[in-house]
Design an enzyme around this catalytic site. Sequence first.
Site, PDB file in Angstrom:
ATOM      1  N   ARG A 172       4.522  -2.168   8.583  1.00  0.00           N
ATOM      2  CA  ARG A 172       3.831  -0.993   7.800  1.00  0.00           C
ATOM      3  C   ARG A 172       3.092  -0.917   8.504  1.00  0.00           C
ATOM      4  NH1 ARG A 172      -0.553  -3.492   4.196  1.00  0.00           N
ATOM      5  NH2 ARG A 172       0.690  -5.186   4.498  1.00  0.00           N
ATOM      6  N   SER A 176       4.181   0.823  -0.604  1.00  0.00           N
ATOM      7  CA  SER A 176       3.564  -0.161  -1.299  1.00  0.00           C
ATOM      8  C   SER A 176       2.503   0.278  -2.875  1.00  0.00           C
ATOM      9  CB  SER A 176       3.130  -1.779  -1.508  1.00  0.00           C
ATOM     10  OG  SER A 176       2.955  -2.748  -2.094  1.00  0.00           O
ATOM     11  N   HIS A 177       1.509  -0.476  -2.950  1.00  0.00           N
ATOM     12  CA  HIS A 177      -0.221  -0.113  -3.176  1.00  0.00           C
ATOM     13  C   HIS A 177      -1.260   0.380  -1.715  1.00  0.00           C
ATOM     14  CE1 HIS A 177      -0.624  -4.056  -1.531  1.00  0.00           C
ATOM     15  NE2 HIS A 177      -2.184  -3.821  -1.452  1.00  0.00           N
ATOM     16  N   LYS A 181      10.084  -3.175   3.195  1.00  0.00           N
ATOM     17  CA  LYS A 181      10.060  -4.821   2.776  1.00  0.00           C
ATOM     18  C   LYS A 181      11.436  -4.957   2.892  1.00  0.00           C
ATOM     19  CE  LYS A 181       6.721  -4.424  -0.694  1.00  0.00           C
ATOM     20  NZ  LYS A 181       6.180  -4.678  -1.681  1.00  0.00           N
ATOM     21  N   ASP A 188       2.068  -1.365  -9.468  1.00  0.00           N
ATOM     22  CA  ASP A 188       1.541  -0.648  -8.604  1.00  0.00           C
ATOM     23  C   ASP A 188       2.624   0.313  -7.911  1.00  0.00           C
ATOM     24  OD1 ASP A 188       3.491  -2.341  -7.702  1.00  0.00           O
ATOM     25  OD2 ASP A 188       2.927  -2.892  -5.643  1.00  0.00           O
ATOM     26  N   ASP A 237       4.782   0.646  -6.031  1.00  0.00           N
ATOM     27  CA  ASP A 237       6.722   0.857  -5.887  1.00  0.00           C
ATOM     28  C   ASP A 237       7.073   0.056  -7.170  1.00  0.00           C
ATOM     29  OD1 ASP A 237       5.691  -2.309  -4.747  1.00  0.00           O
ATOM     30  OD2 ASP A 237       7.674  -2.077  -3.505  1.00  0.00           O
ATOM     31  N   ASP A 282       6.452  -3.455  -8.030  1.00  0.00           N
ATOM     32  CA  ASP A 282       6.824  -4.835  -8.323  1.00  0.00           C
ATOM     33  C   ASP A 282       4.971  -5.407  -8.600  1.00  0.00           C
ATOM     34  OD1 ASP A 282       4.793  -4.139  -5.225  1.00  0.00           O
ATOM     35  OD2 ASP A 282       6.863  -5.061  -4.222  1.00  0.00           O
ATOM     36  N   ARG A 283       4.616  -5.209  -8.969  1.00  0.00           N
ATOM     37  CA  ARG A 283       3.378  -5.803  -9.190  1.00  0.00           C
ATOM     38  C   ARG A 283       2.951  -4.957 -10.655  1.00  0.00           C
ATOM     39  NH1 ARG A 283      -1.339  -5.801  -6.250  1.00  0.00           N
ATOM     40  NH2 ARG A 283      -1.116  -4.182  -5.455  1.00  0.00           N
ATOM     41  N   HIS A 298       2.410  -9.954  -8.577  1.00  0.00           N
ATOM     42  CA  HIS A 298       3.724 -10.586  -8.709  1.00  0.00           C
ATOM     43  C   HIS A 298       4.000 -11.246  -9.409  1.00  0.00           C
ATOM     44  CE1 HIS A 298       4.113  -8.436  -4.558  1.00  0.00           C
ATOM     45  NE2 HIS A 298       2.843  -8.872  -4.371  1.00  0.00           N
TER      46      HIS A 298
END
Length: 469
Positions: free
Chosen positions: A18, A106-107, A116, A242, A244, A246-247, A329
């Site tokens: 990242r 992501s966030h 990822k 979030d 992407d 996944d949360r 998550h």
Amino acid sequence: MSFTHRFESTSLREYDIRGIVGKTLSTDDAFAIGRTFGSLVRRNGGKTLVVGYDGRLSSPSLEKALVQGAVACGLDVVRVGRGPTPLLYYGSVILKADGAIMVTGSHNPPDHNGFKITLASKPFFGAQIRELGDLSAKGDVVPEEKGTVRDVDIREEYVERLVKDYVGGQRKLKVVWDNGNSSAGEVLEMLVKKLPGEHIVLNAKIDGTFPVHHPDPTVAKNLEQLIASVRENEADLGIAFDGDADRIGVVDNAGGILWGDQLLILLARDVLKSHSGATIIADAKASQVLFDEVAEAGGKPLMWRTGHSLIKSKMAETGSPLAGEMSGHIFFADKWYGFDDALYAGVRVLDIVARMNEPLSAFREALPKTTSTPELRFECDDHRKFKVIEEVAARLRKEGADVSEIDGVRVNTPDGWWLLRASNTQAVLVARAEGRTEACLERLKEALVQQLELSALPRPDFSGNSSGH
């Protein structure tokens, strides 16, 4: 053509790769990830790599370079296109891929991005990411060989699979979804058309600049629009994602926030009906109420280290059907594939609420009351932060304190508990405390401060940082 590439050291994180686009992350890095990780897949006996990307402005160019690097390894690359990270995970499962890479920030802020990675359907993290960096710097890759590329649209199949586990009850729900301009946008709009009830979608358009609010549902400020819409529409609940997807974040009918550990209690009670005695995993930041409630429902609560890769690995090891983190998550192995998927978690929440005889707010209000700080973060040098944890742990052991060292130090006292851990992704220490009363919480915070001062760290600012839970 010879190949060597050095990554900016700060971009190789514990759970992913990242950085800031144009500063610590570039298309050259993306190509190098494809070339180096592709070589690992080939050396592992693999041939197929699935690639996806989120809605950030930099994601298409990073994905293109990533694919070029992977194809140069002789891999068969399957591009699932723009969508949520769980879509990539699902594609990896159904296509029986040997590896998968998601281009996503992501966030994080709009100018950030990252990757990822999974290898042979398992998280690729920690020492594996460091090895990738070493191999890239040495140019230790398989000989160049032309692979193949094909585009596959699996969104419809993914959505059909999401709704398969919705059974529901007599109640037809009214639901507000805040997509937060995340990469779930198009998939979410397909999903709500297939679910019963009435659905209102906010910020549906995928927009990597996140014009309305930051895409992190663990921050109360980012849920204000959702809460207002739930109240205005007299909805049964609200669900947020979030960047992407996944949360997950959840708001009840009264506009009350269900934090990650409270949401896990709701889900665990349901899962344990068909998995009596099963292990339910949560990270060390979760409330003691969660662990007590899992035990009360007939499960085996297991506290584990924070980090989606670590949680997934522990689930596989213990055969756990359900796990979660305070960060939102949620991992289902019950009927699902063990990866974190906010869309699927949302469907399972709706399924439970549709079968309830009372509003979701009644569940939240019935939980034992505690008072706690949110997650507190304060800067600490990357090298110093782990040393601080060692110093604190040694002092606590010497005092004979009731302490867990699963992830940093979590200290239990008659007042409640406090936690101090080193972040695996940033130069910060993370703290949290939960007391039975406000007075208990103050004593816990003071005990934490004393330990920080003994390690020559400044006193943290707790002002405005306690909340009922």
